[in-house]
Design a protein around this motif. Structure first.
Motif, short mmCIF file in Angstrom:
data_model
loop_
_atom_site.label_atom_id
_atom_site.label_comp_id
_atom_site.label_asym_id
_atom_site.label_seq_id
_atom_site.Cartn_x
_atom_site.Cartn_y
_atom_site.Cartn_z
N TRP A 136 -3.72 11.67 17.31
CA TRP A 136 -4.99 11.92 16.65
C TRP A 136 -6.05 12.38 17.66
CZ3 TRP A 136 -7.98 13.51 13.20
CH2 TRP A 136 -9.32 13.10 13.06
N ARG A 137 -6.10 11.72 18.80
CA ARG A 137 -7.11 12.09 19.79
C ARG A 137 -6.83 13.46 20.40
NH1 ARG A 137 -7.59 6.19 22.76
NH2 ARG A 137 -8.87 5.19 21.15
N ARG A 138 -5.57 13.85 20.43
CA ARG A 138 -5.27 15.20 20.92
C ARG A 138 -5.79 16.28 19.98
NH1 ARG A 138 -1.80 15.86 25.12
NH2 ARG A 138 -0.73 13.98 25.92
N ARG A 144 -12.36 0.24 6.83
CA ARG A 144 -11.32 1.07 7.42
C ARG A 144 -11.81 2.49 7.63
NH1 ARG A 144 -5.12 0.10 5.15
NH2 ARG A 144 -4.47 -1.15 6.95
N VAL A 145 -11.15 3.15 8.58
CA VAL A 145 -11.36 4.58 8.79
C VAL A 145 -10.11 5.30 8.27
CG1 VAL A 145 -11.74 6.40 10.50
CG2 VAL A 145 -12.77 4.14 10.84
N TRP A 146 -10.34 6.35 7.46
CA TRP A 146 -9.22 7.06 6.85
C TRP A 146 -9.19 8.51 7.32
CZ3 TRP A 146 -5.79 4.62 3.51
CH2 TRP A 146 -6.16 3.35 3.07
N ILE A 147 -7.98 9.02 7.59
CA ILE A 147 -7.74 10.44 7.86
C ILE A 147 -6.88 10.94 6.71
CG2 ILE A 147 -6.91 12.15 9.51
CD1 ILE A 147 -7.02 9.93 11.64
N ASP A 148 -7.48 11.74 5.84
CA ASP A 148 -6.81 12.09 4.59
C ASP A 148 -6.45 10.78 3.88
OD1 ASP A 148 -7.15 14.76 5.22
OD2 ASP A 148 -5.18 14.93 6.17
N GLY A 149 -5.18 10.54 3.63
CA GLY A 149 -4.79 9.30 2.96
C GLY A 149 -4.21 8.26 3.90
N LEU A 150 -4.36 8.47 5.21
CA LEU A 150 -3.78 7.56 6.19
C LEU A 150 -4.86 6.73 6.88
CD1 LEU A 150 -1.24 9.97 7.93
CD2 LEU A 150 -0.70 8.22 6.22
N PRO A 151 -4.67 5.41 7.01
CA PRO A 151 -5.64 4.61 7.77
C PRO A 151 -5.51 4.91 9.25
CG PRO A 151 -3.77 3.25 7.11
CD PRO A 151 -3.56 4.59 6.46
N LEU A 152 -6.63 4.96 9.96
CA LEU A 152 -6.61 5.29 11.38
C LEU A 152 -5.81 4.28 12.18
CD1 LEU A 152 -7.56 7.04 13.72
CD2 LEU A 152 -9.67 5.71 13.80
N ARG A 155 -5.81 -3.94 27.27
CA ARG A 155 -5.02 -2.73 27.01
C ARG A 155 -5.15 -2.30 25.55
NH1 ARG A 155 -0.84 -0.28 29.68
NH2 ARG A 155 0.60 0.97 28.45
N GLU A 156 -5.26 -1.01 25.36
CA GLU A 156 -5.39 -0.46 24.02
C GLU A 156 -4.02 -0.45 23.34
OE1 GLU A 156 -8.18 2.98 22.33
OE2 GLU A 156 -6.63 3.70 23.68
N THR A 157 -3.96 -1.00 22.15
CA THR A 157 -2.70 -1.03 21.41
C THR A 157 -2.56 0.24 20.57
OG1 THR A 157 -3.77 -2.23 19.60
CG2 THR A 157 -2.67 -3.54 21.30
N GLU A 158 -1.38 0.80 20.60
CA GLU A 158 -1.11 2.01 19.83
C GLU A 158 -0.06 1.69 18.77
OE1 GLU A 158 -0.12 5.27 22.32
OE2 GLU A 158 -1.87 5.04 23.62
N SER A 159 -0.37 2.09 17.53
CA SER A 159 0.51 1.74 16.43
C SER A 159 1.80 2.55 16.44
CB SER A 159 -0.21 1.96 15.09
OG SER A 159 -0.61 3.32 14.97
N GLY A 160 1.73 3.78 16.96
CA GLY A 160 2.92 4.61 16.97
C GLY A 160 3.35 5.06 15.60
N GLY A 161 2.39 5.21 14.69
CA GLY A 161 2.68 5.63 13.33
C GLY A 161 2.80 7.13 13.21
N PRO A 162 2.66 7.65 11.99
CA PRO A 162 2.79 9.10 11.78
C PRO A 162 1.60 9.87 12.37
CG PRO A 162 2.08 8.01 9.76
CD PRO A 162 2.42 6.92 10.73
N SER A 163 1.82 11.14 12.63
CA SER A 163 0.75 11.99 13.15
C SER A 163 -0.12 12.46 11.99
CB SER A 163 1.33 13.20 13.88
OG SER A 163 2.07 12.79 15.00
N PRO A 164 -1.46 12.36 12.11
CA PRO A 164 -2.34 12.82 11.04
C PRO A 164 -2.51 14.34 11.08
CG PRO A 164 -3.63 11.98 12.85
CD PRO A 164 -2.18 11.77 13.23
#
Length: 586
Positions: free
Chosen positions: A422-424, A406-414, A336-345
């Protein structure tokens, strides 16, 4: 039995109601048969002698019960009560069978839905290891066979309860005679249980062969067009024929075990009844009315036990499909894919790979690779086949996780953002676009109820597809045919691009979308992409010089490293080896 217990635990209320109804139905039938005793006694004028007889005790209890409600034990009254008992038995049996039928449908449906949910929640690596045909077989064939296993098992439980009730009534009538019948009957059925195990092994073999056959057939049919074009389709025949013949032999073993069990039961149990009848009349000198009732009771009891064993054999034959399907569910759940549930990028500045390393088992793909995709840019990734271009895209979408870096989106780690959100924000167009055998509208929206026809038209215009869609017989409601065969290759790609654009993504990823297109269609796609520049971030994986020339930034993946090519408008570098002096880390 473990299988039935598992299903009963999944549906405890429905299973409890079913068992209660079966028990009440069997008791009603047992009471009705017990009432045959006084009926036969009155009809034959053969009254039981001696207050110590079991027959007398059972008949006395019936007589007292009737007197309590103000009824006399006449033939008419007893026959009426027998009809009433049969009616009650039929009503409870109907309710029980209805509950079993409902549960059968729930078993198949719930197994399918559970598998689908776990598959959709699994990581991408799980799909890479799974044959698609095997998963299709699990959803279709195995779910149905599992539900039928429960159906046959439930029928076995029904017959067992009825046999137990009949045994209880028979013991109330004549304890020793019942014991003399029951012991050899049970021993015979136990001796025949090896045929149940043989059928179970045949069923397990069927499950494995069906999975292999469907997986092989699915893979073969996906490649049938080039095989037929080369007159090589007969090459897939021997393998599929071999699997089919092995499956046929497994079915034959099941049939043989089933018929052997039925024939053996009929012969041996008939012998028990005949011998018992002879002993009861000739040796024990039992009254005729008692013998008649005992023959009915014990013959039906042994018949129910024999049928129960046959139904259990069928359940054992089919239950391997349930465990195979459960293994698929457990396997997908374990991945199962784990989702962090963090902030939206937001992707307002840039998308970056920072010293990322990734490999498959012992094969290294990327080693300390770094690249930057500015927001709003048109970035192209080139490199030889197998270099890791698609791997970069999979890392950016979160389908794969870096083993280092790491993969970064702006200043946030993926790995710290809300991955689903993010995928949406991503539109993805693969090299081989999948199209449903449905309308253009359905292929663009994929059934999303929030998307309107105006959204579809806007996406088709943005993808450069509106001109050919508008002249279709039914416009966006025209069918694309099986796998999009009603459209040309370029049209299929533009429909796929429209699908990626319809939900207004911030990042558009195109994986070799022009590799199978001619020069004209490639030029059309490139014009479409250039028209999208600045409106969203575009990442294209391509070997095509026309696509490369359209890009703002070009990265070459080579030997696990990502190098920024500063001159994206020079087509010569696309096929050249990278020079060390031209490498500049992005």
């Amino acid at each position: 039995m473990r299988f039935l217990i598992t299903i009963i635990r999944k549906y405890p209320r429905r299973s409890a109601l079913t068992l209660i109804c079966l028990l009440l139905a069997s008791i009603a039938e047992g009471i009705g048969l017990l009432m045959l005793l006084p009926v036969l006694s009155v009809a034959t004028d053969d009254q039981p002698q001696g207050t110590g007889s079991h027959l007398f005790g059972a008949q006395q209890i019936l007589t007292q019960a009737l007197s309590v409600v103000g009824l006399k034990p006449t033939v008419g009254t007893l026959l009426t009560l027998i009809i009433l008992c049969i009616t009650v038995k039929a009503a409870f049996s109907l309710l029980a069978k209805t509950q079993v039928g409902y549960t059968v449908t729930h078993v198949a449906t719930d197994l399918r839905l559970t598998l689908l949910r776990t598959l959709l929640a699994a990581r991408w690596e799980y799909y890479v290891r799974q044959p698609i045909g095997g998963l299709a077989n699990a959803v279709g064939t195995e779910a149905m066979r599992a539900s039928m296993a429960y159906f046959e098992g439930a029928k076995a439980i029904t017959l067992l309860i009825e046999a137990i009730v009949y045994a209880g009534v028979a013991f109330a009538v004549a304890k020793m005679a019942t014991f003399a019948f029951l012991v050899p009957g049970i021993l015979i059925l136990y001796g025949l249980s090896y045929l149940v195990r043989k059928a179970h092994r045949a069923g397990t073999r069927q499950t494995k062969l069906l999975k292999s056959l469907v997986a092989g057939l699915t893979d073969s049919l996906q490649s049938i067009k080039p095989l037929k074009a080369m007159a090589r389709e007969e090459l897939i025949g021997p393998s599929l024929q071999s699997s089919t013949k092995r499956l046929n032999r497994a079915f034959q073993r099941e049939v043989l075990s089933t018929e052997l069990l039925s024939s053996s039961q009929d012969l041996t149990l008939a012998l028990v009844v005949v011998v018992g009848l002879y002993v009861a009349l000739s040796q024990w000198k039992m009254p005729l009315n008692v013998v008649m009732v005992m023959v009915i009771l014990l013959a039906r009891m042994l018949t129910f036990l024999a049928k129960m064993q046959r139904q259990y054999q069928k359940a054992r034959t089919l239950e391997s499909a349930f465990w195979s399907l459960q293994a698929a569910i457990d396997g997908a759940s374990g991945d199962r894919e784990t989702e962090s549930g963090g902030p939206s990028p937001n992707l307002e500045k840039a998308l970056r790979l920072d010293k990322v390393s990734f490999g498959y088992e012992k094969y290294s793909v990327l080693r300390d690779a770094s690249l930057t995709i500015p927001a709003g840019s048109f970035t192209v990734i080139i490199g030889p086949s197998g270099a890791g271009k698609t791997t970069v895209a999979d890392l950016l979408t979160g389908l794969l996780r870096p083993q280092q870096g790491r993969v970064w989106i702006d200043g946030l780690p993926l790995d710290g953002v809300d991955l689903r959100q993010w995928r949406r924000m991503i539109g993805y167009v693969p090299q081989e676009p999948f199209l449903l055998h449905d309308t253009i509208l359905r292929n663009v929206t994929l059934g999303d109820p929030e998307l309107k026809e105006a959204d579809v038209e806007a996406a088709l215009r943005a993808a450069g597809a509106w001109d050919f869609v508008a002249v279709q017989p039914f416009g966006i409601h025209s069918s694309v045919g099986e796998r999009g065969t009603a459209l040309s290759g370029g049209q299929r790609q533009r429909i796929a691009i429209a699908r990626a654009l319809v939900h207004r993504p911030k990042l558009l990823i195109l994986d070799e979308v022009t590799s199978a297109l001619d020069q004209e269609n490639t030029a059309t796609i490139c014009r479409t992409l250039r028209g999208l520049r600045g409106r969203l971030t575009i990442l294209a994986i391509s070997h095509d010089a026309a696509v490369v020339e359209s890009g703002d930034r070009v990265y070459r993946i080579y030997n696990g490293e990502a190098s920024l090519v500063t001159n994206g408008h020079d087509p010569d570098f696309v096929h050249s080896e990278p020079a060390e002096q031209s490498k500049s880390k992005g």
